[in-house]
Write an enzyme that holds these catalytic residues in place. Structure first.
Site, PDB file in Angstrom:
ATOM      1  N   GLY A   1      -2.187   4.652 -10.260  1.00 50.39           N
ATOM      2  CA  GLY A   1      -3.168   5.730 -10.384  1.00 50.39           C
ATOM      3  C   GLY A   1      -2.727   6.739 -11.444  1.00 50.39           C
ATOM      4  N   HIS A   2      -1.434   7.105 -11.417  1.00 52.67           N
ATOM      5  CA  HIS A   2      -0.915   8.025 -12.440  1.00 52.67           C
ATOM      6  C   HIS A   2      -0.989   7.374 -13.829  1.00 52.67           C
ATOM      7  CE1 HIS A   2       1.537   9.440  -8.851  1.00 52.67           C
ATOM      8  NE2 HIS A   2       0.975  10.568  -9.258  1.00 52.67           N
TER       9      HIS A   2
ATOM     10  N   GLY B   1      -6.721  13.057 -11.389  1.00 48.60           N
ATOM     11  CA  GLY B   1      -7.358  11.964 -10.657  1.00 48.60           C
ATOM     12  C   GLY B   1      -8.487  12.477  -9.782  1.00 48.60           C
TER      13      GLY B   1
ATOM     14  N   LYS C   1      -9.292  11.144  -7.156  1.00 47.31           N
ATOM     15  CA  LYS C   1      -8.896  10.903  -5.753  1.00 47.31           C
ATOM     16  C   LYS C   1      -8.716  12.239  -5.021  1.00 47.31           C
ATOM     17  CE  LYS C   1      -5.821   9.069  -2.539  1.00 47.31           C
ATOM     18  NZ  LYS C   1      -4.925  10.191  -2.360  1.00 47.31           N
ATOM     19  N   ASP C   2      -8.112  13.227  -5.709  1.00 45.01           N
ATOM     20  CA  ASP C   2      -7.950  14.560  -5.115  1.00 45.01           C
ATOM     21  C   ASP C   2      -9.126  15.419  -5.582  1.00 45.01           C
ATOM     22  OD1 ASP C   2      -5.336  14.334  -3.742  1.00 45.01           O
ATOM     23  OD2 ASP C   2      -4.675  13.814  -5.744  1.00 45.01           O
TER      24      ASP C   2
ATOM     25  N   ALA D   1       7.136   9.921  -8.725  1.00 46.43           N
ATOM     26  CA  ALA D   1       6.898   8.725  -7.900  1.00 46.43           C
ATOM     27  C   ALA D   1       5.628   8.039  -8.414  1.00 46.43           C
ATOM     28  CB  ALA D   1       6.794   9.084  -6.414  1.00 46.43           C
TER      29      ALA D   1
ATOM     30  N   SER E   1      -2.094   5.804  -3.647  1.00 48.03           N
ATOM     31  CA  SER E   1      -1.493   7.086  -3.287  1.00 48.03           C
ATOM     32  C   SER E   1      -0.027   6.845  -2.980  1.00 48.03           C
ATOM     33  CB  SER E   1      -2.199   7.626  -2.035  1.00 48.03           C
ATOM     34  OG  SER E   1      -1.416   8.626  -1.431  1.00 48.03           O
ATOM     35  N   SER E   2       0.808   7.838  -3.283  1.00 45.79           N
ATOM     36  CA  SER E   2       2.233   7.704  -2.941  1.00 45.79           C
ATOM     37  C   SER E   2       2.380   7.545  -1.421  1.00 45.79           C
ATOM     38  CB  SER E   2       3.020   8.930  -3.381  1.00 45.79           C
ATOM     39  OG  SER E   2       2.405   9.569  -4.439  1.00 45.79           O
ATOM     40  N   ARG E   3       1.392   8.083  -0.671  1.00 46.66           N
ATOM     41  CA  ARG E   3       1.493   8.032   0.795  1.00 46.66           C
ATOM     42  C   ARG E   3       1.285   6.634   1.357  1.00 46.66           C
ATOM     43  NH1 ARG E   3      -1.352  13.429   3.060  1.00 46.66           N
ATOM     44  NH2 ARG E   3      -0.093  14.877   1.867  1.00 46.66           N
TER      45      ARG E   3
END
Ligand code: PAF
Length: 290
Positions: free
Chosen positions: A35-36, A146, A148-149, A31, A188-190
């Site tokens: 970002g990816h 990333g 981000k995490d 997905a 984010s995917s979320r």
């Protein structure tokens, strides 16, 4: 771009790539968003070939987290990766990753335990186990994750140091800065689960974090700044705040005073049923080489 889903084929394909130069690994659950793709672009700059993995890892989902609903747009992801010059996509199924009888789990004490680890028990065991397997399967020279995490990155670096990994060596686990939407929300995917109203409220996270950081860096009391941040999030439309902490960037130990070493403001907060996380540097920052 070649897509492989058997370990033997992966090893042959990676051997071919290694003969041409260095190999970078970007691990994902698919997905793919910008970002990816930023990780892939950074990897292309730093290695001769880029291998991407797509594996929706069941062991990092909790019993109440909907593994079945996780998006799996493989054809779209393949097109995005091919357009960015990725050499090889490793897309194993669950049986290839966890053959019957699989019994070993990697557990990284300390950094895994607080923050998201406290709210999602077992999550980081699942992450550490699958990432170590992906490292052993691909044996990359470097791997990019990333920022981000941030806790995930800290767990993986700790694991690499503790287990003396060489492919990749801990120093070749590269953090890539978070990619943000125009209003500052971390990609984010979320984010796709948010309604238009929730999406507008979500922008308040970035604003509230930057305000708290300015206060802390300006010498304000850390507890008061974090309390203000929580109040700002609730006022912006968040339903609850799982945590809003100032932590040591490496050990994730909680800090109660203005930091003299690299630190992070880390936040997890919920809007409706969606849980958003973000983090930002506070005080002196240590950067990975570009
Ligand atoms: O960040 C992710 O997408 C996942 O946690 C990872 C690192 C690919 C492990 O499944």
């Amino acid at each position: 771009m070649q897509t492989v889903n058997r370990i033997e084929t992966l090893r042959e394909a990676v051997d071919d790539l290694r003969r041409q130069g260095t190999v970078a690994l970007v691990t994902t659950m698919g997905a793919l968003h910008d970002g990816h793709m930023a990780l892939v672009r950074a990897a292309r700059k730093q290695a001769a070939s880029v291998v991407v993995s797509i594996f929706v890892n069941p062991t990092q989902f909790g019993p109440k987290e909907d593994l079945a609903a996780y998006p799996r747009p493989l054809a779209e992801d393949q097109a995005k990766l091919a357009a960015e010059g990725v050499a090889l996509l490793w897309a194993p199924d669950v049986d290839a990753m966890y053959p019957p009888g699989h019994a070993t789990t990697v557990s990284v004490a300390g950094v895994s335990e607080g923050l998201c680890g406290a709210v999602r028990p077992g999550h980081f065991n699942g992450v550490a186990t699958v990432v170590l397997k992906l490292f052993n399967q691909v044996q990359p020279d470097l791997a990019l994750f990333g920022e981000k995490d941030w806790q995930q990155l800290a767990v993986i670096r700790r694991m690499a140091r503790d287990l003396d990994l060489t492919r990749p060596h801990a120093s070749r686990i590269i953090g890539v800065p978070t990619v943000r939407e125009a209003d500052g929300l971390a990609m984010s995917s979320r984010n796709s689960y948010l309604s238009p109203d929730q999406r507008r409220s979500a922008a308040g996270l970035n604003e509230a974090m930057r305000k708290a950081i300015a206060q802390i860096e300006g010498g304000a009391n850390v507890g008061a700044a974090l309390g203000g941040l929580e109040a700002d999030l609730l006022a912006a439309g968040f339903g609850s705040v799982d945590y809003a902490n100032l932590v040591n960037a490496d050990s994730l130990a909680e800090l109660h005073e203005r930091p003299r070493h690299p630190a992070r403001l880390v936040v997890a907060a919920r809007i409706g049923t969606t849980r958003l996380i973000d983090n930002m540097p506070v005080g002196p920052e240590e950067r990975d080489e570009p």
